[in-house]
Structure formats: structure tokens, C-alpha cells
Design a protein around this motif. Structure first.
Motif, PDB file in Angstrom:
ATOM      1  N   MET A   7       0.844  -1.190   0.000  1.00 57.93           N
ATOM      2  CA  MET A   7       0.000   0.000   0.000  1.00 57.93           C
ATOM      3  C   MET A   7       0.886   1.248   0.000  1.00 57.93           C
ATOM      4  O   MET A   7       1.831   1.342   0.770  1.00 57.93           O
ATOM      5  N   ASN A   8       0.523   2.207  -0.874  1.00 60.86           N
ATOM      6  CA  ASN A   8       1.295   3.448  -0.974  1.00 60.86           C
ATOM      7  C   ASN A   8       0.738   4.475   0.015  1.00 60.86           C
ATOM      8  O   ASN A   8      -0.347   5.019  -0.190  1.00 60.86           O
ATOM      9  N   VAL A   9       1.468   4.696   1.099  1.00 57.38           N
ATOM     10  CA  VAL A   9       1.004   5.625   2.135  1.00 57.38           C
ATOM     11  C   VAL A   9       1.215   7.052   1.671  1.00 57.38           C
ATOM     12  O   VAL A   9       2.278   7.412   1.161  1.00 57.38           O
ATOM     13  N   THR A  10       0.183   7.903   1.839  1.00 64.50           N
ATOM     14  CA  THR A  10       0.255   9.298   1.416  1.00 64.50           C
ATOM     15  C   THR A  10       0.257  10.219   2.624  1.00 64.50           C
ATOM     16  O   THR A  10      -0.002   9.792   3.764  1.00 64.50           O
ATOM     17  N   ILE A  11       0.497  11.486   2.347  1.00 61.00           N
ATOM     18  CA  ILE A  11       0.499  12.499   3.411  1.00 61.00           C
ATOM     19  C   ILE A  11      -0.886  12.626   4.039  1.00 61.00           C
ATOM     20  O   ILE A  11      -1.030  12.933   5.219  1.00 61.00           O
ATOM     21  N   ILE A  12      -1.928  12.325   3.253  1.00 63.81           N
ATOM     22  CA  ILE A  12      -3.310  12.391   3.756  1.00 63.81           C
ATOM     23  C   ILE A  12      -3.546  11.281   4.769  1.00 63.81           C
ATOM     24  O   ILE A  12      -4.192  11.482   5.803  1.00 63.81           O
ATOM     25  N   ASP A  13      -2.995  10.079   4.485  1.00 65.70           N
ATOM     26  CA  ASP A  13      -3.126   8.967   5.431  1.00 65.70           C
ATOM     27  C   ASP A  13      -2.477   9.310   6.769  1.00 65.70           C
ATOM     28  O   ASP A  13      -3.020   9.012   7.843  1.00 65.70           O
ATOM     29  N   VAL A  14      -1.290   9.936   6.706  1.00 65.45           N
ATOM     30  CA  VAL A  14      -0.577  10.328   7.925  1.00 65.45           C
ATOM     31  C   VAL A  14      -1.400  11.351   8.704  1.00 65.45           C
ATOM     32  O   VAL A  14      -1.552  11.256   9.932  1.00 65.45           O
ATOM     33  N   LYS A  63      -4.646  11.914   8.664  1.00 65.98           N
ATOM     34  CA  LYS A  63      -5.863  11.318   9.232  1.00 65.98           C
ATOM     35  C   LYS A  63      -5.530  10.528  10.499  1.00 65.98           C
ATOM     36  O   LYS A  63      -6.213  10.663  11.524  1.00 65.98           O
ATOM     37  N   LYS A  64      -4.478   9.719  10.420  1.00 69.25           N
ATOM     38  CA  LYS A  64      -4.088   8.887  11.567  1.00 69.25           C
ATOM     39  C   LYS A  64      -3.627   9.750  12.749  1.00 69.25           C
ATOM     40  O   LYS A  64      -3.904   9.434  13.910  1.00 69.25           O
ATOM     41  N   ALA A  65      -2.931  10.860  12.458  1.00 66.57           N
ATOM     42  CA  ALA A  65      -2.405  11.734  13.531  1.00 66.57           C
ATOM     43  C   ALA A  65      -3.433  12.736  14.019  1.00 66.57           C
ATOM     44  O   ALA A  65      -3.211  13.413  15.035  1.00 66.57           O
ATOM     45  N   GLY A  66      -4.562  12.858  13.296  1.00 66.16           N
ATOM     46  CA  GLY A  66      -5.603  13.811  13.697  1.00 66.16           C
ATOM     47  C   GLY A  66      -5.230  15.258  13.455  1.00 66.16           C
ATOM     48  O   GLY A  66      -5.611  16.143  14.222  1.00 66.16           O
ATOM     49  N   VAL A  67      -4.449  15.490  12.393  1.00 61.75           N
ATOM     50  CA  VAL A  67      -4.047  16.858  12.033  1.00 61.75           C
ATOM     51  C   VAL A  67      -4.318  17.071  10.545  1.00 61.75           C
ATOM     52  O   VAL A  67      -4.714  16.151   9.825  1.00 61.75           O
ATOM     53  N   SER A  68      -4.120  18.285  10.090  1.00 65.42           N
ATOM     54  CA  SER A  68      -4.343  18.586   8.679  1.00 65.42           C
ATOM     55  C   SER A  68      -3.129  18.167   7.846  1.00 65.42           C
ATOM     56  O   SER A  68      -2.004  18.095   8.371  1.00 65.42           O
ATOM     57  N   PRO A  69      -3.317  17.904   6.540  1.00 65.64           N
ATOM     58  CA  PRO A  69      -2.177  17.587   5.671  1.00 65.64           C
ATOM     59  C   PRO A  69      -1.123  18.691   5.659  1.00 65.64           C
ATOM     60  O   PRO A  69       0.067  18.406   5.556  1.00 65.64           O
ATOM     61  N   SER A  70      -1.553  19.964   5.793  1.00 66.52           N
ATOM     62  CA  SER A  70      -0.581  21.067   5.790  1.00 66.52           C
ATOM     63  C   SER A  70       0.309  21.009   7.029  1.00 66.52           C
ATOM     64  O   SER A  70       1.487  21.377   6.976  1.00 66.52           O
ATOM     65  N   THR A  71      -0.259  20.531   8.162  1.00 67.69           N
ATOM     66  CA  THR A  71       0.551  20.384   9.380  1.00 67.69           C
ATOM     67  C   THR A  71       1.623  19.305   9.178  1.00 67.69           C
ATOM     68  O   THR A  71       2.785  19.485   9.559  1.00 67.69           O
ATOM     69  N   VAL A  72       1.238  18.191   8.560  1.00 65.38           N
ATOM     70  CA  VAL A  72       2.217  17.133   8.264  1.00 65.38           C
ATOM     71  C   VAL A  72       3.315  17.681   7.359  1.00 65.38           C
ATOM     72  O   VAL A  72       4.507  17.418   7.567  1.00 65.38           O
ATOM     73  N   ILE A 111       5.272  24.586  14.374  1.00 68.00           N
ATOM     74  CA  ILE A 111       4.524  23.440  14.899  1.00 68.00           C
ATOM     75  C   ILE A 111       5.098  23.049  16.259  1.00 68.00           C
ATOM     76  O   ILE A 111       6.310  22.987  16.443  1.00 68.00           O
ATOM     77  N   SER A 112       4.205  22.793  17.228  1.00 71.49           N
ATOM     78  CA  SER A 112       4.669  22.469  18.583  1.00 71.49           C
ATOM     79  C   SER A 112       5.464  21.172  18.595  1.00 71.49           C
ATOM     80  O   SER A 112       5.304  20.303  17.724  1.00 71.49           O
ATOM     81  N   ALA A 113       6.296  21.056  19.619  1.00 72.34           N
ATOM     82  CA  ALA A 113       7.138  19.856  19.744  1.00 72.34           C
ATOM     83  C   ALA A 113       6.277  18.607  19.900  1.00 72.34           C
ATOM     84  O   ALA A 113       6.577  17.549  19.333  1.00 72.34           O
ATOM     85  N   ALA A 114       5.168  18.714  20.644  1.00 69.67           N
ATOM     86  CA  ALA A 114       4.301  17.562  20.873  1.00 69.67           C
ATOM     87  C   ALA A 114       3.654  17.093  19.570  1.00 69.67           C
ATOM     88  O   ALA A 114       3.614  15.893  19.278  1.00 69.67           O
ATOM     89  N   THR A 115       3.162  18.040  18.783  1.00 64.47           N
ATOM     90  CA  THR A 115       2.543  17.687  17.500  1.00 64.47           C
ATOM     91  C   THR A 115       3.578  17.098  16.550  1.00 64.47           C
ATOM     92  O   THR A 115       3.315  16.116  15.848  1.00 64.47           O
TER      93      THR A 115
END
Length: 340
Positions: free
Chosen positions: A1-8, A10-19, A29-33
Motif C-alpha cells: 500500500m502506498n502511504v500518502t500524506i493524507i493517510d498520515v 488522518k491517523k495523527a488527527g491533524v491537517s495535511p498542511s501540518t504534516v 509546529i509544537s514539539a508535541a505535535t
């Protein structure tokens, strides 16, 4: 499976722009995030396409390091490996790679830097030495290309630089030898067109002048003479009718050569000659005898230089354009009172 930035995202509960910002090393971006997103990336096996990202952002995520001699010679001197370790530590922490270039002459150094800057192969460059009227520094300023100098440029005191107070360091060494009772003190250093060499010679000269002593030119000799034939240089020094009883030495590698030649010719250290070096090579405390040296914080020089360069690359606010790393004297058995 090709993992995308959107998958990351969704799993982390943040926006794609944050990733995306976490991947680019944004400080917004905070250290915790950041830690949470990185953990998810690792869990999902996501690897960002850095080449595509760099094409979009016009960055290489690489900094260049210019070594002032060919690689074989450079890494025989532990100063260069230790300063590189400091630079690499800071660069890796920020997600940057390190590209090393060398040059045997000022012209070769200029050509190497020109290729790096013109080809946009790196985002910035760290220089490990400067000369008076340095053509490499002049070129980088003309191109407005980010760089940091480990050292000092007397003609351009406002450039970004990290250094020791080399005048004060050599002054402190010479004062220490004077306080031990030495009055005939020589100096073994590098070419005076190199700023670090001229600064250390100036500190040596000032300390002697304060004690009413004029440097004897017969006791001042260059590093090249020692490297070419240390035994001949030492013999010429020690066979003078009046010879020095102590030497301030530009770096510990030269001090080791001098110790070997003095021993070979039947002279003892510190009995016949006290020796005090610079850079605190890891071998200095375990040599025979242990060599007195100046700890100039080589690792910190590299760490601070890389940090300063990364701020410059990212257009972040820089509080101090010239950072001074403190030095400390480490007297050992090689520097004792005359005749010890």
C-alpha cells in the motif's frame, strides 16, 4: 500500500498542511505535535518524497562545508573531524544533509564554492578559515549566498561568524609561561596571512611586550618548516648560542612533532623546553609527556556555526552576528618552570 500524506494526517488527527510543515522542519509546529506526526509516519512507513518537496520549495536541505586542504590531510587533524561532528549534529537535528568540499589552494577553494553556489547544490556554506582579503568570502558576499565563517574576517567584521578570541588565547598561554619564570619564549605557528595565525601571534607578542620583552625573530618559525623537516627545525633552534626555554605552538599536531624531534635529538620536555599547544587534541593528555593545550571548544564551534547558518537560510532573526566560544587553558606536564 502506498502511504500518502493524507493517510498520515488522518491517523495523527491533524491537517495535511501540518504534516507538510513537520516534514519541512517548520518551527511553527509544537514539539508535541511534531513528535506525534513523526511517530505516525514511522508507524505507517511513510517516507516523504524529498526531491519533489525540494523542487517545490527551491531548497536542497543540504549545507556545504569547505575544508581548507584535501580530505586525506584534513582528517588526519582531529580539529576538522571534531568541528565536522558539531556541524553534522546540528544539521541532522534540523533534517539537513552535509556536503564536504576541499581545496588545496585559495583558487581551488573558490572554484569549489562557485560550483556549490551557482549550481544551487547547497542552501548555505560553512567556511573553516579565512585569509586577509579572502576571495572566497568576497565571492559569497557578492552572490548574496548564505554562509558562516568559523574564524574572523578583519575586513568584514559584520559577517556571520563563530570564533574564539585567538589573540586572548595566545596572550593567556604566553602569560602562563611568563608566570612560570620563562623569559625566552619562542613561537611556532602557521602563515600570517591566515587570520587565526596572525591573531595568535599578536597575542603572544602582546604578552611579551607587557613584560618588556621583544620577540626574537630567531625563535619564531612557521608550521610548514616543522612539517617538512621537524628534526632540522628543532636542531637549528636548539643549537643557537641563546635558545628559548619555552614554545607557544599553533596546534597540538605541531607540538607532537616538536616533542618527537626534541626527544630524538636528546633534549627533554619540559626540562630543556616547555611546550604549550592549542586545540586540545584527544592525544594530548596521554602523550609523553602530556601536552599542555588550549581547549577552544572545537565541537561547539561546529555546533554554533551550523545553528547560525540554518537561521540565516530560514531568514530567522539572528541576535548575534559574531559568536565567541570561550577557551580555557589546560596546563599539563609539558609546561613547567625552566629547568624542571
Amino acid at each position: 500500500m502506498n502511504v500518502t500524506i493524507i493517510d498520515v494526517a488522518k491517523k495523527a488527527g491533524v491537517s495535511p498542511s501540518t504534516v507538510s510543515r513537520v516534514i519541512s522542519g517548520s518551527t511553527r509546529i509544537s514539539a508535541a505535535t511534531t513528535e506525534k506526526v513523526k511517530a505516525v509516519m514511522e508507524e505507517l512507513g511513510y517516507h516523504p518524497n524529498l526531491m519533489a518537496k525540494n523542487l517545490v520549495s527551491r531548497t536542497t536541505m543540504t549545507i556545504g562545508l569547505l575544508l581548507p586542504r584535501n580530505a586525506d590531510e584534513a582528517f588526519l587533524d582531529l580539529f576538522f573531524s571534531e568541528v565536522t561532528r558539531g556541524i553534522l549534529s546540528q544539521a541532522t537535528r534540523a533534517g539537513y544533509d552535509l556536503l564536504l568540499k576541499t581545496g588545496k589552494s585559495e583558487q581551488e577553494e573558490l572554484e569549489a564554492v562557485t560550483r556549490l553556489a551557482k549550481g544551487r547544490r547547497v542552501d548555505g556554506i560553512i567556511l573553516l578559515q579565512s585569509r586577509r582579503d579572502d576571495t572566497v568570502i568576497r565571492y559569497l558576499l557578492q552572490e548574496k549566498f548564505p554562509f558562516v565563517l568559523i574564524g574572523r574576517d578583519p575586513e568584514r567584521p559584520d559577517i556571520l561568524s563563530v570564533d574564539n578570541d585567538n589573540v586572548q588565547g595566545a596572550y593567556d598561554v604566553t602569560r602562563h609561561l611568563l608566570e612560570l619564570g620563562h623569559r625566552r619564549i619562542g613561537y611556532a605557528g602557521g602563515p600570517l596571512e591566515l587570520v587565526v595565525s596572525s591573531d595568535r601571534y599578536e597575542g603572544y607578542r602582546r604578552a611579551l611586550a607587557e613584560s618588556g620583552i621583544e620577540p626574537d625573530p630567531r625563535w619564531v618559525f612557521g608550521a610548514d618548516l616543522i612539517r617538512q623537516d621537524s628534526t632540522a627545525a628543532v636542531r637549528a633552534l636548539m643549537e643557537q648560542p641563546e635558545r628559548p626555554t619555552a614554545l607557544v605552538v599553533m596546534d597540538d599536531l605541531l607540538a607532537f612533532s616538536l616533542l618527537g624531534s626534541l626527544s630524538e635529538l636528546g633534549w627533554s620536555v619540559p626540562g630543556d623546553m616547555a611546550v604549550f599547544g592549542f586545540n586540545d587534541n584527544p592525544m594530548s593528555p596521554v602523550s609523553t609527556p602530556p601536552v599542555s593545550s588550549v581547549d577552544i571548544g572545537v565541537y561547539q564551534l561546529g555546533l554554533q556555526a551550523a545553528g547560525l547558518l540554518l537561521k540565516s537560510i530560514k531568514n530567522e532573526e539572528i541576535a548575534e552576528r559574531r559568536v565567541i566560544v570561550p577557551h580555557r587553558l589546560l596546563p599539563r606536564e609539558s609546561s613547567q618552570p625552566p629547568g624542571s
